[in-house]
Structure formats: structure tokens, C-alpha cells
Scaffold this motif. Structure first.
Motif, short mmCIF file in Angstrom:
data_model
loop_
_atom_site.label_atom_id
_atom_site.label_comp_id
_atom_site.label_asym_id
_atom_site.label_seq_id
_atom_site.Cartn_x
_atom_site.Cartn_y
_atom_site.Cartn_z
N ALA A 63 0.14 -1.92 -12.44
CA ALA A 63 0.13 -3.13 -14.09
C ALA A 63 1.08 -4.42 -13.58
O ALA A 63 0.72 -5.32 -14.07
CB ALA A 63 0.95 -2.36 -15.00
N GLN A 64 1.92 -4.33 -13.01
CA GLN A 64 3.34 -5.42 -12.62
C GLN A 64 2.30 -6.21 -11.67
O GLN A 64 3.79 -7.07 -10.91
CB GLN A 64 4.04 -4.93 -12.48
N LYS A 65 1.72 -5.44 -10.37
CA LYS A 65 1.20 -6.76 -9.30
C LYS A 65 2.14 -6.05 -8.28
O LYS A 65 2.33 -7.18 -7.39
CB LYS A 65 0.90 -7.05 -9.73
N LEU A 66 2.94 -5.33 -8.38
CA LEU A 66 3.74 -4.70 -7.20
C LEU A 66 3.27 -4.04 -5.69
O LEU A 66 4.25 -4.05 -5.16
CB LEU A 66 5.38 -3.45 -7.94
N CYS A 67 1.47 -3.50 -5.63
CA CYS A 67 1.18 -2.97 -4.89
C CYS A 67 -0.54 -2.90 -4.96
O CYS A 67 -1.26 -3.83 -6.60
CB CYS A 67 1.59 -1.59 -4.57
N ASN A 68 -0.76 -2.58 -4.19
CA ASN A 68 -2.55 -2.82 -4.26
C ASN A 68 -2.89 -1.62 -5.42
O ASN A 68 -1.84 -1.12 -5.64
CB ASN A 68 -3.02 -2.26 -3.14
N ASN A 69 -4.28 -1.76 -5.72
CA ASN A 69 -4.75 -0.67 -6.16
C ASN A 69 -4.89 0.84 -5.92
O ASN A 69 -5.11 2.04 -6.71
CB ASN A 69 -6.19 -0.77 -7.08
N ASN A 70 -4.59 1.01 -4.58
CA ASN A 70 -4.85 2.07 -3.60
C ASN A 70 -3.16 2.09 -3.08
O ASN A 70 -2.82 1.17 -2.15
CB ASN A 70 -5.61 2.22 -2.83
N ASN A 108 1.02 -1.31 -0.10
CA ASN A 108 0.16 -0.35 -0.35
C ASN A 108 0.86 1.29 0.02
O ASN A 108 0.30 2.24 0.05
CB ASN A 108 -1.07 -0.13 1.18
N GLU A 109 2.18 1.34 -0.23
CA GLU A 109 3.00 1.84 0.56
C GLU A 109 4.51 2.20 -0.59
O GLU A 109 4.85 1.37 -0.87
CB GLU A 109 3.35 2.43 1.66
#
Length: 123
Positions: free
Chosen positions: A80-87, A50-51
Motif C-alpha cells: 500500500a505504501q509502494k515500498l515493494c511489488n505486489n508479489n 521483491n523481498e
């Protein structure tokens, strides 16, 4: 985002404080033949899903305290790379922005705004 950005995921958070190294990398990218008019270069590290922490080296300016379009470019890449959440919360030296992107609609950026300068220019 409307202006060109390169996004670089750094392996170690301590690299964000290495001005000389980051400037060398940014200038090599900006001066390459890949970007005829230069580009902004965003460096980031993942703190949690998330950060993110980020610094921007803007074309024609150098390091800046914050960059809204850079935060959106960095978040969209990380999402897009799924390294973090959508928020995701992106911390920069000048403040923090919250970015939301569900990969279907436009990117939403929220954060505080502050009056930071007043001046007169005589041309």
C-alpha cells in the motif's frame, strides 16, 4: 488479518538482530493504551522490491519463528505504501512466505508447511 498487528519499517537491517531493542519497542507498544488486548508487532526491512525480512513479537508469546498473519499485514502495508511489488517474498527466522496482493482481491499467502511438534497435555 483477523488479529491486530503493528508494522514497523526499520531503517537498517542490522536492527532485526537486536533482540533487546526490538523487545523494548514491542512491549512499549503492546502495553500502551492504544491496544486494550495487546497487539502483535512486526518489524521489517526492505531487501529489494521483491523481498522483505521480518520478525514478529507476538502478544503473550514474545519473538516467534514465523507469523503468517504478520507476513500478510506487513506485505499489505509495504504494498500500500509502494515500498515493494505486489508479489513479495517475506523471509523470517522460521522460513519464507510469498505474499501476493493486487489491492483489489484478498491477500494470497503461499509457502511450505512443516510438522514441527507433537505432544500430550494432561489437564
Amino acid at each position: 488479518m483477523g488479529n491486530p498487528h503493528v508494522v514497523i519499517n526499520l531503517a537498517h537491517a542490522d536492527l532485526l538482530g537486536s533482540d533487546e531493542y526490538l523487545q523494548e519497542v514491542a512491549l512499549a507498544i503492546q502495553n500502551s493504551s492504544l491496544f486494550a488486548n495487546g497487539t502483535n508487532v512486526n518489524f521489517f526491512v526492505i531487501i529489494s522490491p521483491n523481498e522483505l525480512k521480518m520478525r514478529t513479537y507476538e502478544r503473550g508469546v514474545g519473538f516467534t519463528l514465523a507469523c503468517g498473519s504478520g507476513a500478510c499485514a506487513t506485505a499489505s502495508f509495504a504494498i500500500a505504501q509502494k515500498l515493494c511489488n505486489n508479489n513479495v517474498c517475506i523471509s523470517m527466522p522460521g522460513g519464507t512466505l510469498n505474499i501476493h496482493w493486487d489491492r483489489e482481491k484478498e491477500i494470497e499467502m503461499t509457502g511450505n508447511a512443516a510438522y514441527v511438534f507433537d505432544g500430550i497435555m494432561i489437564l
